[in-house]
Write a protein that holds these residues in place. Structure first.
Motif, short mmCIF file in Angstrom:
data_model
loop_
_atom_site.label_atom_id
_atom_site.label_comp_id
_atom_site.label_asym_id
_atom_site.label_seq_id
_atom_site.Cartn_x
_atom_site.Cartn_y
_atom_site.Cartn_z
N LYS A 17 -3.30 -87.98 43.34
CA LYS A 17 -3.74 -89.01 44.27
C LYS A 17 -4.16 -90.28 43.54
N VAL A 18 -4.89 -90.11 42.43
CA VAL A 18 -5.32 -91.27 41.64
C VAL A 18 -4.12 -92.01 41.06
N MET A 19 -3.17 -91.26 40.51
CA MET A 19 -1.98 -91.87 39.93
C MET A 19 -1.17 -92.61 40.98
N LYS A 20 -1.04 -92.00 42.15
CA LYS A 20 -0.28 -92.64 43.22
C LYS A 20 -0.90 -93.98 43.60
N GLY A 21 -2.23 -94.00 43.76
CA GLY A 21 -2.91 -95.24 44.12
C GLY A 21 -2.75 -96.31 43.06
N VAL A 56 -0.42 -82.61 30.19
CA VAL A 56 -0.22 -81.62 29.13
C VAL A 56 -0.37 -80.20 29.66
N THR A 57 -1.51 -79.93 30.30
CA THR A 57 -1.82 -78.56 30.72
C THR A 57 -1.33 -78.30 32.13
N MET A 58 -0.41 -77.31 32.26
CA MET A 58 0.11 -76.91 33.57
C MET A 58 0.24 -75.39 33.60
N PRO A 59 0.35 -74.78 34.78
CA PRO A 59 0.28 -73.31 34.89
C PRO A 59 1.37 -72.56 34.14
N ASP A 60 2.62 -73.08 34.15
CA ASP A 60 3.72 -72.29 33.61
C ASP A 60 4.15 -72.72 32.20
N MET A 61 3.97 -73.97 31.87
CA MET A 61 4.34 -74.47 30.54
C MET A 61 3.57 -75.76 30.30
N ASP A 62 3.40 -76.12 29.04
CA ASP A 62 2.68 -77.38 28.80
C ASP A 62 3.64 -78.56 28.89
N SER A 83 -2.87 -87.60 29.93
CA SER A 83 -3.62 -86.35 29.88
C SER A 83 -5.05 -86.61 29.46
N ALA A 84 -5.91 -85.64 29.78
CA ALA A 84 -7.29 -85.73 29.30
C ALA A 84 -7.36 -85.61 27.79
N MET A 85 -6.33 -84.99 27.20
CA MET A 85 -6.28 -84.83 25.74
C MET A 85 -5.39 -85.90 25.13
N LYS A 86 -5.84 -86.42 23.99
CA LYS A 86 -5.04 -87.37 23.23
C LYS A 86 -5.54 -87.33 21.78
N ASP A 87 -4.75 -86.75 20.91
CA ASP A 87 -5.13 -86.68 19.51
C ASP A 87 -3.89 -86.88 18.65
N GLU A 88 -4.10 -86.99 17.35
CA GLU A 88 -3.00 -87.31 16.45
C GLU A 88 -1.92 -86.23 16.46
N ALA A 89 -2.34 -84.97 16.53
CA ALA A 89 -1.37 -83.87 16.51
C ALA A 89 -0.50 -83.91 17.77
N ALA A 101 5.13 -92.81 25.06
CA ALA A 101 3.79 -93.38 25.07
C ALA A 101 2.78 -92.33 25.49
N PHE A 102 1.52 -92.55 25.11
CA PHE A 102 0.46 -91.58 25.37
C PHE A 102 -0.78 -92.32 25.89
N LEU A 103 -1.27 -91.89 27.04
CA LEU A 103 -2.48 -92.46 27.63
C LEU A 103 -3.46 -91.34 27.93
N GLN A 104 -4.74 -91.65 27.86
CA GLN A 104 -5.77 -90.65 28.13
C GLN A 104 -6.39 -90.90 29.49
N LYS A 105 -6.59 -89.82 30.25
CA LYS A 105 -7.23 -89.93 31.56
C LYS A 105 -8.71 -90.29 31.40
N PRO A 106 -9.26 -91.10 32.30
CA PRO A 106 -8.55 -91.80 33.38
C PRO A 106 -7.87 -93.05 32.85
N ALA A 107 -6.57 -93.14 33.05
CA ALA A 107 -5.82 -94.30 32.56
C ALA A 107 -6.10 -95.51 33.45
N LYS A 108 -6.34 -96.65 32.82
CA LYS A 108 -6.55 -97.89 33.57
C LYS A 108 -5.23 -98.31 34.22
N ALA A 109 -5.32 -98.80 35.46
CA ALA A 109 -4.12 -99.15 36.22
C ALA A 109 -3.28 -100.19 35.50
#
Length: 283
Positions: A17-21, A56-62, A83-89, A101-109
């Motif tokens: 919902k947040v992403m859609k908005g 990144v994190t989902m029920p069946d696969m990342d 994703s909530a996670m963002k690190d060098e690895a 590209a990589f953004l960390q939640k909550p991503a600015k619009a």
């Protein structure tokens, strides 16, 4: 040009919902959602979106595995990991797969919009927009003055400024939303505002509220005509005006440190009138 179509792959209904908005407010089209990696792959096959935002994190696969499978089947896919996670690895693994590209939640619009445009190879549009947006607003300002004042007024465009905008005494502020976030300000003295309102209404106006409403509509007309002209040139941006805010007083400064704006200034028969317009981001 069509809107950029985005597939959102995220197992959280709240995040969807947040992403859609955020995406729709920035002029993108959310063409689909997926709550699992398998669903994301199936949705990509069916929808063929311009870009994907990937959790990144989902029920069946990342999200890394899901991205690898999408890119294996569709090497031209544009994937942004959000994703909530963002690190060098994570960035190293994702970059090796082909995530752009990589953004960390909550991503600015505005950051999300800018990154998606970059991965979809539209920086040239951004550069053109920031070079050209002043011209439609200048034309709208000049034509509105001629049409409503029935006289030609000398108009000058002042160089791009940043920092505080200092008002002459009455500022009508219009927000601009859509593919870019911006702001327009009609600015004049309170005496000029009264003269303008009486000229437009063809009679004496004693109620200050009536003056303010009249001048606010005058600002809305200029802003609306300018935005319409820009949308004709850049349809993907889908710019829209927000309702006007009215500020008046002896010492008004309007500050947005991220925004650079032009000032279009006219010496009219009623007094000096300025129209400032600027957008966040770009050159």
């Amino acid at each position: 040009m069509e809107k950029i179509r985005v597939l959102v792959v995220d197992d959280s209904p709240f995040s969807q919902k947040v992403m859609k908005g955020a995406l729709e407010a920035s002029g993108f089209e959310v063409c689909g959602f997926a709550q699992t990696g398998r669903e994301g792959i199936a949705q990509y096959r069916e929808l063929q979106p311009d870009a994907v935002t990937m959790d990144v994190t989902m029920p069946d696969m990342d999200g890394l595995v899901c991205s690898r499978e999408i890119l294996a089947k569709w090497p031209g896919a544009h994937i942004v990991m959000v994703s909530a996670m963002k690190d060098e690895a994570l960035i190293a693994q994702g970059s090796a797969i082909g995530i752009q590209a990589f953004l960390q939640k909550p991503a600015k619009a505005d950051e999300l919009a800018s990154v998606l445009r970059q991965v979809c190879n539209v920086p040239q549009v951004e550069e053109q927009f920031h070079e050209q947006y002043i011209k439609p607003f200048q034309a709208a300002f000049e034509e509105t003055l001629v049409e409503l004042l029935q006289t030609q007024s000398p108009v000058t465009v002042l160089p791009v400024i940043s920092g505080a905008f200092v008002s002459q005494g009455l500022a009508i502020v219009l927000g601009v939303t859509g593919g870019y976030q911006g702001r327009a300000i009609l600015d004049l003295s309170q005496a000029t505002a009264k003269a303008l309102a009486e000229h437009l209404c063809k009679g004496t106006i004693d109620d200050q509220e009536d003056v303010l409403h009249c001048v606010a509509e005058f600002a809305n007309i200029i802003g609306g005509h300018g935005v319409s002209r820009i949308n004709h040139l850049f349809p993907k941006l889908d710019l829209r005006l927000t309702p006007p805010s009215i500020l008046f007083g002896e010492a008004i400064s309007i500050v947005n440190p991220k925004l650079k704006s032009y000032v279009i200034h006219a010496e009219t028969i009623l007094g000096p009138i300025s129209f400032s317009v600027g957008f966040v981001g770009g050159n």
